[in-house]
Design an enzyme around this catalytic site. Structure first.
Site, PDB file in Angstrom:
ATOM      1  N   ASP A 198       0.880  -1.166   0.000  1.00 50.93           N
ATOM      2  CA  ASP A 198       0.000   0.000   0.000  1.00 50.93           C
ATOM      3  C   ASP A 198       0.921   1.220   0.000  1.00 50.93           C
ATOM      4  O   ASP A 198       1.501   1.569   1.026  1.00 50.93           O
ATOM      5  CB  ASP A 198      -0.889  -0.036   1.249  1.00 50.93           C
ATOM      6  CG  ASP A 198      -1.643   1.271   1.461  1.00 50.93           C
ATOM      7  OD1 ASP A 198      -1.491   2.196   0.631  1.00 50.93           O
ATOM      8  OD2 ASP A 198      -2.373   1.374   2.463  1.00 50.93           O
ATOM      9  N   GLN A 201       1.062   6.453   1.222  1.00 54.01           N
ATOM     10  CA  GLN A 201       1.917   7.450   1.876  1.00 54.01           C
ATOM     11  C   GLN A 201       3.338   7.398   1.333  1.00 54.01           C
ATOM     12  O   GLN A 201       4.085   8.369   1.439  1.00 54.01           O
ATOM     13  CB  GLN A 201       1.933   7.231   3.401  1.00 54.01           C
ATOM     14  CG  GLN A 201       0.572   7.258   4.055  1.00 54.01           C
ATOM     15  CD  GLN A 201      -0.128   8.596   3.910  1.00 54.01           C
ATOM     16  OE1 GLN A 201       0.514   9.641   3.780  1.00 54.01           O
ATOM     17  NE2 GLN A 201      -1.441   8.580   3.921  1.00 54.01           N
ATOM     18  N   LYS A 224      -2.987  12.158  -3.199  1.00 51.27           N
ATOM     19  CA  LYS A 224      -2.027  12.451  -2.125  1.00 51.27           C
ATOM     20  C   LYS A 224      -0.681  12.870  -2.721  1.00 51.27           C
ATOM     21  O   LYS A 224       0.256  13.197  -2.009  1.00 51.27           O
ATOM     22  CB  LYS A 224      -1.823  11.218  -1.245  1.00 51.27           C
ATOM     23  CG  LYS A 224      -3.067  10.779  -0.487  1.00 51.27           C
ATOM     24  CD  LYS A 224      -2.707   9.688   0.500  1.00 51.27           C
ATOM     25  CE  LYS A 224      -3.851   8.796   0.886  1.00 51.27           C
ATOM     26  NZ  LYS A 224      -4.907   9.401   1.676  1.00 51.27           N
TER      27      LYS A 224
END
Lengths: 405, 154
Positions: A198, A201, A224
């Site tokens: 994932d 971030q 993001k």
């Protein structure tokens, strides 16, 4: 690198929030957008719009080329071997659901084990939970240490002969821990275990090199990453994307459709059913170019400086308790203040124009482990400065004053 | 300015030392509520006597100052009321939190109205209205004996 100059490229900072300058410390939630990205969306709709991959007229061909250009840019940016290893999705959530769903259809069997971590965002847990329900797979959790990290040792300890897949975050959206993804992948591959990352971030803040990391799948959230909403990227090794079944059915993903049989399209069309987020994909090319113009090494060193500064500042502030203290930490400062609930903190900070997130940040497993219902989180992006963190600290002090601390 | 209206002394005081933060012994009505957005949760307990009057009310849970103060004040003033009165007070409170300038219920004393009006600052913070109303919706659910958990998203 002049942050003031970079900040000027983001129109949002011209806005006033409750008559204050905006101190945006919520980039782990979603980043602000540089003007080039906003303009690109407008330009595309104004001057170049057409659907892609279908018609043969001038606009359709041009739009298709633009769309495919972004795929190539992403491929280069993350150093994937092949352009067809880049699949556009509606977000990182869909990317992870695609992986879980298709592996569930054709690879994972009843009794197989999936190893995730206590740091995972709900989007890297719930899709596996679906398989727990439908296929009776088992989910194991690697546990955090005192510092809020997941170590290679812990992963190794939790691998069993039945572990078929490891799905982990690259960078925790709560503790900021950067996981040793490359080492975990090396270990996993010696045991024939698939690795899914994932990268929500990780992608905006770390150098990405798929061939070096060697993971099998990597999910990216474009909003993001200074890009538009409604768009994600799934990187998948070609052998997997070729082998796995389609995820959604519809136009664009087929080869031939007959009453008695259907064959599916080649990569990447196979996974891009229906009209995609065309304008967003085309504008995302500008986000990549924007990041490239700064240089990811510069992004990383600037954000590392900010985190170090913010950490010191908050550590010195009585009654503020930082969550996690990982050695390898990304731009996330999660904290609690004894006697003030995170939602009250966020409301009070907002009055000063300081935007943070409060809640469980879609990580209830982690908050349960830490035995707190919620936390406050300040997270940085390329446009933040040390002044922003000073303002954060001042507003925290104001919050303490209101609560008579 | 607004912050001072939101975080009045009485809210901070109730938030810090919530009344009735416990489980009523021998309760005969209860319900759970949660705010999925933030993970806050509340469990409301009511003990009704033979005349269907609330003899005791209490709650368990955790949340922000607004939600704790709201549950604290609510459980205090609902004691001695019957179901009809309690539900009317809930409607009056919800109306005030969302739009009405004042409380109108004849079942509230002036003192109780003053206390509840301390929560009126929430009006200016739409994202926080749920914090103030969760325990109230949950209390209604307890009266109605709903087994399903109250969710503020509904």
């Amino acid at each position: 690198m002049k942050i003031d100059q970079i900040k000027k490229e983001f129109p949002i900072f011209d806005e006033k929030i409750h008559n204050n300058d905006l101190v945006y410390l919520d980039s782990a939630n979603s980043s602000q957008k540089p003007k080039v990205v906003v303009d690109r969306i407008n330009d595309f709709y104004t001057k170049q719009f057409s659907n892609v991959g279908r018609s043969v007229h001038y606009l359709a061909v041009a739009a298709t080329n633009l769309y495919e250009n972004t795929r190539t840019s992403v491929q280069k940016y993350i150093n994937a071997k092949d352009k067809n290893e880049i699949v556009f999705t509606k977000g990182a959530t869909e990317a992870l659901n695609l992986v879980a769903n298709t592996l569930g259809q054709s690879y994972l069997q009843e009794g197989d084990e999936v190893l995730i971590t206590e740091l995972e965002h709900h989007s890297n847990y719930v899709p596996w939970h679906f398989l727990r329900k439908s296929k009776n797979i088992k989910i194991n959790f690697a546990e955090i240490n005192e510092e809020g990290e997941i170590t290679l040792d812990e992963i190794e300890k939790k691998i069993t002969p039945k572990t078929k897949l490891i799905s982990i975050t690259h960078l925790s959206n709560v503790t900021g821990a950067i996981l040793p993804v490359k080492e975990i992948t090396q270990l996993a591959h010696t045991k024939g275990i698939i690795v899914v990352v994932d990268g929500c971030q990780g992608a905006p803040h770390l150098k990405l090199d798929m061939q070096d990391l060697d993971c099998d799948f990597y999910a990216i959230s474009c909003h993001k990453m200074y890009g538009p909403t409604g768009l994600g990227v799934l990187y998948g090794k070609k052998k997997w994307l070729e082998e796995l079944p389609p995820y959604q059915g519809g136009g664009g993903m087929i080869n031939e459709v007959k009453k008695d049989r259907i064959s599916y399209g080649e990569l990447p069309n196979k996974y891009e059913a229906g009209t995609m987020a065309t304008a967003q994909v085309i504008a995302f090319d500008q986000s990549i170019k924007f990041l490239e113009s700064i240089g990811i090494e510069n992004v990383m060193s600037h954000e590392a400086d900010l985190v170090e500064y913010g950490q010191e500042l908050l550590q010195k502030n009585n009654s503020v308790k930082l969550i996690g203290n990982p050695k390898n930490k990304g731009g996330v400062l999660s904290f609690t203040i004894e006697g003030v609930h995170p939602h009250d903190i966020a409301t009070i900070l907002d009055e000063d124009g300081v935007a943070i997130r409060a809640g469980h940040h879609c990580c209830q497993i982690l908050h349960d482990k830490l035995n707190i219902p919620a936390s406050a989180r300040a997270s940085v992006g390329i446009y933040n400065t040390k002044d922003d963190l000073d303002q954060l600290n001042n507003s925290i002090n104001n919050c303490k004053k209101i609560f008579n601390l | 300015m607004n912050l001072k209206e939101l975080y009045q002394e009485i809210i901070l005081e109730h938030g810090k030392n919530p009344r009735n933060l416990r489980k009523t012994e021998g309760f005969n009505k209860d319900a759970k509520g949660n705010n999925p957005l933030c993970g806050d949760n509340v469990h409301v307990y009511l003990k009704l006597n033979g005349q269907k009057i609330v003899e005791d009310a209490s709650f368990e849970g955790s949340g922000c100052a607004i939600s704790m103060a709201s549950a604290s004040i609510m459980t205090d003033l609902i004691k001695g009321k019957n179901e009809h009165e309690a539900k009317e007070i809930v409607q009056d409170f919800l109306g005030m939190i969302k739009e009405n300038p004042e409380l109108k219920s004849e079942y509230l004393s002036e003192d109780e109205k003053t206390k509840l009006m301390c929560l009126s600052g929430v009006k200016q913070y739409p994202m926080r209205v749920k914090c103030a109303t969760l325990s109230w919706h949950t209390m209604v659910s307890a009266f109605d004996e709903n087994i399903e958990e109250v969710k503020t998203e509904n």
